[in-house]
Design a protein around this motif. Structure first.
Motif, PDB file in Angstrom:
ATOM      1  N   LEU A  13       0.869  -1.284   0.090  1.00  0.00           N
ATOM      2  CA  LEU A  13      -0.073  -0.030   0.294  1.00  0.00           C
ATOM      3  C   LEU A  13       0.842   1.045   0.019  1.00  0.00           C
ATOM      4  O   LEU A  13       0.679   2.275  -0.847  1.00  0.00           O
ATOM      5  CB  LEU A  13      -0.915   0.010   1.279  1.00  0.00           C
ATOM      6  CG  LEU A  13      -1.785   1.249   1.218  1.00  0.00           C
ATOM      7  CD1 LEU A  13      -2.813   1.203   0.215  1.00  0.00           C
ATOM      8  CD2 LEU A  13      -2.512   1.129   2.664  1.00  0.00           C
ATOM      9  N   THR A  16       2.527   1.565  -3.147  1.00  0.00           N
ATOM     10  CA  THR A  16       1.775   2.009  -4.349  1.00  0.00           C
ATOM     11  C   THR A  16       1.331   3.471  -4.440  1.00  0.00           C
ATOM     12  O   THR A  16       1.154   4.219  -5.316  1.00  0.00           O
ATOM     13  CB  THR A  16       0.416   1.302  -4.149  1.00  0.00           C
ATOM     14  OG1 THR A  16       0.936  -0.087  -4.423  1.00  0.00           O
ATOM     15  CG2 THR A  16      -0.814   1.722  -5.387  1.00  0.00           C
ATOM     16  N   ILE A  17       0.974   3.998  -2.881  1.00  0.00           N
ATOM     17  CA  ILE A  17       0.676   5.430  -2.900  1.00  0.00           C
ATOM     18  C   ILE A  17       2.205   6.565  -3.296  1.00  0.00           C
ATOM     19  O   ILE A  17       1.875   7.480  -3.850  1.00  0.00           O
ATOM     20  CB  ILE A  17       0.538   5.846  -1.291  1.00  0.00           C
ATOM     21  CG1 ILE A  17      -0.828   5.243  -0.885  1.00  0.00           C
ATOM     22  CG2 ILE A  17       0.308   7.225  -1.079  1.00  0.00           C
ATOM     23  CD1 ILE A  17      -1.338   5.035   0.415  1.00  0.00           C
ATOM     24  N   ALA A  21       1.908   9.236  -6.051  1.00  0.00           N
ATOM     25  CA  ALA A  21       2.247  10.478  -5.728  1.00  0.00           C
ATOM     26  C   ALA A  21       3.451  10.943  -6.734  1.00  0.00           C
ATOM     27  O   ALA A  21       3.472  12.084  -7.198  1.00  0.00           O
ATOM     28  CB  ALA A  21       2.860  10.638  -4.440  1.00  0.00           C
TER      29      ALA A  21
END
Length: 406
Positions: A13, A16-17, A21
């Motif tokens: 997670l 992935t963020i 970004a």
């Protein structure tokens, strides 16, 4: 919510963020940088246009024009046909009219052109500067950033891989598999945990082996003298002493049998042999091994077939019936059986503790002197080995011990 997700999922997670970004950041940067580039270009062409219109107004010599061409790094397009083609086919980016004249900016065949006009006099200039917006550098930086992120992600996942393997081995151990061998791959904290856990497993295996050996030897050594003692008790003439001794030796024999059953079902080599059979067959075998009068038991059975280990399940049912008779007020039990459940019912007070308390080995009520505290432990273990459930309830002065078969 974050507390309940696994470390692996949390890392996925986070990365992935991070990737999203980075992509969004570069997208915004490119958009802003392109706008800045466009403004810079417009300012440059405004300066060039103003300078050339001013010079044209003064009727410059060829030398002065050449100096201006060199100063602004532009080239005069003299070919008339090319001029016409550019004017007809090029993309017009801007047009500006001043008191000195008009100039236009064109984009054609990946080049920029400035077209200056003043009272019938025109001049087309090709910009020799490399003013194209360079996406290649931006994309290269973006790819480098993403590669760095993915490299860190790969390194972190590889670092945590031994933890995943350790968790797998611990899960196997929790299910009773002692034949596991954990080899530490590193000297970090995970390696230390793996090493200490392997040491603990080795110690547990040794203690388990020692316990099993002790149990087998103890039961073997006790069985022979008890059998001899029971035989000798049969020869006594005093009936009262004879019955007392027989009862004492019978109890000792029962205890050894219970311990043998516990050793069997808790052994790491324990295997259940399921076969399709009827409940009535299980019930008949249970009565045979109990050796009691059927008058103590009433039954209401809707016979059905299911897959169980006949010997072990008969022992479980025998222990439930035996407990029911032993601790009931009238020394009787009722058996209700159908496809979904088996109930052993006896009259008595409600248990003081939760069922889990009595299904632990060597657990008894405080006032119960008769019993070794292994009966319900054996029942629960056998029932759970088959994938069933053991439940207890108290209704209208009766205790219900139920094996849920669903």
């Amino acid at each position: 919510m974050i507390r309940n997700i696994s470390i692996s999922t949390f890392i996925n997670l986070i990365f992935t963020i991070a990737v999203i970004a980075i992509v969004i950041t570069f997208g915004l940067f490119i958009n802003l940088d392109m706008q800045k580039h466009k403004i810079t270009q417009q300012n440059r062409y405004e300066i060039i246009g103003e300078n050339f219109l001013t010079i044209i107004n003064k009727n410059p010599s060829n030398t002065e024009l050449q100096q201006l061409f060199k100063q602004f790094n532009v080239k005069n397009v003299k070919n008339r046909d090319k001029k016409v083609k550019i004017l007809n086919d090029a993309e017009e980016l801007a047009i500006k009219k001043t008191s000195l004249g008009t100039y236009r900016i064109y984009y054609y065949a990946s080049d920029y052109y400035l077209y200056a006009q003043r009272f019938g006099y025109n001049l087309m200039l090709k910009d020799l500067n490399s003013n194209k917006y360079n996406f290649a550098i931006i994309i290269a930086i973006l790819l480098l950033s993403l590669l760095t992120i993915f490299f860190l992600y790969f390194i972190l996942k590889r670092k945590l891989k031994p933890l995943k393997e350790l968790n797998y081995e611990i899960t196997k151990f929790s299910k009773g598999d002692l034949n596991i061998n954990i080899k530490p791959r590193s000297n970090d904290e995970i390696g230390e945990i793996a090493k200490n856990f392997q040491n603990a497993i080795t110690l547990i295996c040794k203690q388990t082996e020692s316990k099993n050996l002790f149990m087998r030897n103890m039961m073997h050594e006790l069985k022979t003298p008890i059998t001899k003692a029971m035989f000798i008790a049969e020869t006594l003439e005093d009936e009262k002493s004879k019955l007392m001794l027989q009862k004492a030796f019978k109890r000792m024999d029962d205890i050894i049998k219970e311990l043998a059953t516990v050793e069997k079902i808790t052994s790491k080599t324990s295997v259940i042999y399921k076969e399709n059979t009827s409940f009535f067959k299980i019930y008949q075998k249970t009565l045979e091994i109990m050796m009691i009068e059927p008058s103590n038991i009433s039954s209401k059975i809707k016979d059905f077939n299911f897959e169980v280990d006949i010997n072990l399940f008969s022992v479980a049912l025998k222990n439930l019936i035996d407990n029911g008779i032993k601790f009931s007020k009238d020394k009787k039990v009722k058996i209700l059986a159908e496809r979904k459940r088996i109930d052993v019912i006896s009259k008595g007070s409600k248990l003081k503790h939760h069922l889990d308390y009595y299904s632990e080995p060597f657990s008894q009520e405080e006032k119960r002197a008769d019993g070794f505290g292994l009966g319900l432990y054996i029942v629960k273990t056998i029932v759970y080995m088959h994938g069933y459930k053991l439940k207890y309830s108290h209704k209208e002065g009766e205790n219900y011990f139920s094996i849920i078969l669903e």
